[in-house]
Design an enzyme around this catalytic site. Structure first.
Site, PDB file in Angstrom:
ATOM      1  N   LYS A 194       0.858  -1.256  -0.017  1.00 20.51           N
ATOM      2  CA  LYS A 194      -0.105  -0.080   0.055  1.00 20.51           C
ATOM      3  C   LYS A 194       0.983   1.185   0.124  1.00 20.51           C
ATOM      4  CE  LYS A 194       0.560   2.079   3.227  1.00 20.51           C
ATOM      5  NZ  LYS A 194       1.865   2.596   3.916  1.00 20.51           N
ATOM      6  N   TYR A 208      -4.936   3.883   5.921  1.00 24.65           N
ATOM      7  CA  TYR A 208      -5.406   3.198   7.040  1.00 24.65           C
ATOM      8  C   TYR A 208      -6.689   3.494   7.547  1.00 24.65           C
ATOM      9  CZ  TYR A 208      -0.758   1.036   6.982  1.00 24.65           C
ATOM     10  OH  TYR A 208       0.368   0.054   6.664  1.00 24.65           O
TER      11      TYR A 208
HETATM   12  P1  NAD Z   1      12.387   1.919   2.424  1.00 28.18           P
HETATM   13  O1  NAD Z   1      12.670   3.248   2.023  1.00 28.18           O
HETATM   14  O2  NAD Z   1      12.751   1.596   3.792  1.00 28.18           O
HETATM   15  O3  NAD Z   1      12.520   0.601   1.226  1.00 28.18           O
HETATM   16  C1  NAD Z   1      12.455   1.035  -0.113  1.00 28.18           C
HETATM   17  C2  NAD Z   1      13.211  -0.207  -0.672  1.00 28.18           C
HETATM   18  O4  NAD Z   1      13.141  -0.050  -2.140  1.00 28.18           O
HETATM   19  C3  NAD Z   1      14.801   0.036  -0.522  1.00 28.18           C
HETATM   20  O5  NAD Z   1      15.228  -1.486  -0.569  1.00 28.18           O
HETATM   21  C4  NAD Z   1      15.353   0.645  -1.636  1.00 28.18           C
HETATM   22  O6  NAD Z   1      16.537   0.282  -1.904  1.00 28.18           O
HETATM   23  C5  NAD Z   1      14.236   0.371  -2.689  1.00 28.18           C
HETATM   24  N1  NAD Z   1      14.428   1.151  -3.724  1.00 28.18           N
HETATM   25  C6  NAD Z   1      14.443   0.863  -5.125  1.00 28.18           C
HETATM   26  N2  NAD Z   1      14.434   1.970  -6.026  1.00 28.18           N
HETATM   27  C7  NAD Z   1      14.281   2.707  -5.121  1.00 28.18           C
HETATM   28  C8  NAD Z   1      14.434   4.477  -5.406  1.00 28.18           C
HETATM   29  N3  NAD Z   1      14.386   4.833  -6.643  1.00 28.18           N
HETATM   30  N4  NAD Z   1      14.288   5.235  -4.448  1.00 28.18           N
HETATM   31  C9  NAD Z   1      14.290   4.649  -3.008  1.00 28.18           C
HETATM   32  N5  NAD Z   1      14.171   3.314  -2.844  1.00 28.18           N
HETATM   33  C10 NAD Z   1      14.370   2.553  -3.667  1.00 28.18           C
HETATM   34  O7  NAD Z   1      10.659   1.761   2.422  1.00 28.18           O
HETATM   35  P2  NAD Z   1       9.559   0.886   3.119  1.00 28.18           P
HETATM   36  O8  NAD Z   1       9.198   1.562   4.434  1.00 28.18           O
HETATM   37  O9  NAD Z   1      10.233  -0.406   2.982  1.00 28.18           O
HETATM   38  O10 NAD Z   1       8.499   1.094   2.147  1.00 28.18           O
HETATM   39  C11 NAD Z   1       8.341   0.288   0.887  1.00 28.18           C
HETATM   40  C12 NAD Z   1       6.737   0.167   0.572  1.00 28.18           C
HETATM   41  O11 NAD Z   1       6.169  -0.541   1.734  1.00 28.18           O
HETATM   42  C13 NAD Z   1       6.012   1.573   0.680  1.00 28.18           C
HETATM   43  O12 NAD Z   1       4.851   1.070  -0.552  1.00 28.18           O
HETATM   44  C14 NAD Z   1       5.497   1.430   1.702  1.00 28.18           C
HETATM   45  O13 NAD Z   1       4.026   2.401   1.863  1.00 28.18           O
HETATM   46  C15 NAD Z   1       5.001   0.202   2.036  1.00 28.18           C
HETATM   47  N6  NAD Z   1       4.780  -0.242   3.540  1.00 28.18           N
HETATM   48  C16 NAD Z   1       3.965  -0.951   4.141  1.00 28.18           C
HETATM   49  C17 NAD Z   1       3.644  -1.118   5.438  1.00 28.18           C
HETATM   50  C18 NAD Z   1       2.728  -1.823   6.005  1.00 28.18           C
HETATM   51  O14 NAD Z   1       2.299  -1.972   7.314  1.00 28.18           O
HETATM   52  N7  NAD Z   1       1.928  -2.692   5.133  1.00 28.18           N
HETATM   53  C19 NAD Z   1       4.626  -0.513   6.553  1.00 28.18           C
HETATM   54  C20 NAD Z   1       5.776   0.164   5.953  1.00 28.18           C
HETATM   55  C21 NAD Z   1       5.909   0.369   4.726  1.00 28.18           C
END
Ligand code: NAD
Length: 368
Positions: free
Chosen positions: A138, A224
């Site tokens: 999401k 949410y």
């Molecule tokens: P994050 O920044 O911690 O991780 C992002 C990942 O994408 C990293 O591994 C990064 O290297 C990679 N990536 C690849 N190309 C990229 C670019 N151009 N710029 C930045 N990063 C790049 O983010 P996150 O918190 O893991 O979030 C990722 C997804 O998960 C989002 O859609 C977020 O909304 C979702 N999320 C969902 C929940 C949930 O509870 N369902 C919780 C947190 C995050």
């Protein structure tokens, strides 16, 4: 023992217990029902950041119907670290350039897209074209039109698509769905819900860039609260009016900080919500004709609590991500639509699109 690819092939069911609260059908149940023993389905995580590394990979050590079979990463050092930590063979490790070769890999059944929002559409469509079922995090995409393209791509390739809406598997939120949708305490009359946190992270992170995130607190956290209003009522909102507040314009240059909205539902209930990157919120409060219930804290990974007319719900906290992924693996096995399909993601994005339109127009905006 970590489920490596070889062990998974032989991973017949040894343990008949179902995780508390998880409605996924376990392989043990399928076996008990006369189905032949089944292997765990292989999941490849695309994006090994905070959520992939902090929540999904650990949850995949607890799943019964699926396991962490592969990874897609642009960082070679992460590939090495994850390979060692989770026993992932080199042949199941991809980068963003060779990702499409995953089509030839029978170990990978499901691709889980855990990337910045702007990349969800591309990787969901590429995964579907590679013949893989998809879970996408999401918010599903930058807008509802992109969601429709993703749904169409999965339909065309006959692949199942699900959104990472873990709270549909969380006992307190499931209880709110039951109480609200079945009018257990009479009809719902008022819903108030909010979600947010105080952003203290990297000021250059993708979450603060409009092109990568689509928006700020609304897309990330408000979704949410929108979901909760929809699943408490079991109805779709028809219009929305929103206002916003920005107290840190230098930090939130490109994205929204705090948004307040009111949703109009066909049943006429009073439904308000709010999202923020500058307030710690996380609650769902519901008034009905004959009482009230709440989930508070409502939306975290753990520590969720709820009350019915002031008395505790007394429900367990479970590993939501494990329950969510196990359920999707069962859906794939049975070729059954997930309870959180792509259409569910699209419905939230229609509301979010309308909230942004309302911020621009200052008026009520139709949803859809
Ligand atoms: P994050 O920044 O911690 O991780 C992002 C990942 O994408 C990293 O591994 C990064 O290297 C990679 N990536 C690849 N190309 C990229 C670019 N151009 N710029 C930045 N990063 C790049 O983010 P996150 O918190 O893991 O979030 C990722 C997804 O998960 C989002 O859609 C977020 O909304 C979702 N999320 C969902 C929940 C949930 O509870 N369902 C919780 C947190 C995050």
């Amino acid at each position: 023992m970590k489920p490596g690819v070889n062990t998974s092939r032989r991973d017949f069911i040894r343990n008949g217990s179902i995780m508390a609260g998880a409605l996924a059908i376990s392989p043990a149940l399928l076996a008990a029902a006369g189905a032949s023993p089944v292997k765990k389905l292989g999941i490849a995580l695309v994006g090994l950041g905070g959520y992939g590394g902090g929540q999904l990979a650990p949850a995949l050590q607890q799943t019964q119907n699926c396991y962490l079979a592969g990874i897609v990463t642009g960082t070679p050092s992460k590939a090495e670290e994850w390979s060692k930590k989770y026993n992932i063979p080199q042949k199941n490790i991809y980068n963003y350039q060779n990702f499409d070769e995953i089509a030839k890999n029978p170990d990978i059944d499901i691709v889980y897209v855990v990337l910045p929002v702007s990349m969800h559409k591309e990787y969901t469509i590429r995964a579907a074209k590679a013949g893989k079922h998809v879970i996408c995090e999401k918010p599903m995409a930058l807008n509802a039109a992109d969601c429709r393209e993703m749904i169409a791509a999965c339909k065309k390739t006959n692949r199942l698509l699900s959104i990472g809406y873990r709270l549909h598997f969380e006992p307190h939120n499931m209880e709110a769905m039951r109480l609200g949708q079945k009018n257990v305490l009479g009809k719902v009359t008022v819903i108030d819900t909010g979600n947010g946190f105080v952003y203290t992270g990297d000021p250059n992170a993708w979450r603060l860039k409009k092109a990568l995130a689509g928006g700020g607190g609304l897309m990330d956290m408000g979704i949410y609260a929108i979901q909760a209003a929809r699943y408490t009522l079991g109805q779709e909102p028809i219009a929305v009016k929103a206002t916003q507040e920005k107290t840190k314009p230098e930090l939130f240059k490109e994205v929204d900080e705090t948004i307040f909205w009111e949703l109009k539902f066909p049943g006429g209930q009073k439904v308000t919500g709010k999202s923020s990157y500058n307030n710690n919120w996380g609650y769902l409060r519901v008034t009905t004709e004959k009482g009230k219930f709440d989930v508070e804290p409502a939306y975290g990974y753990d520590g969720i609590d709820g009350h019915i007319n002031g008395k505790p719900m007394n429900l367990p906290n479970i590993n939501q991500q494990a329950a969510q992924m196990d359920d999707f693996a069962t859906c794939v096995r049975l070729n059954k639509t997930s309870r959180v399909p792509g259409e569910e993601g699209e419905k939230d994005m229609k509301v979010i699109d309308a909230i942004y339109r309302s911020l621009d127009s200052g008026k009520w905006e139709k949803i859809g």
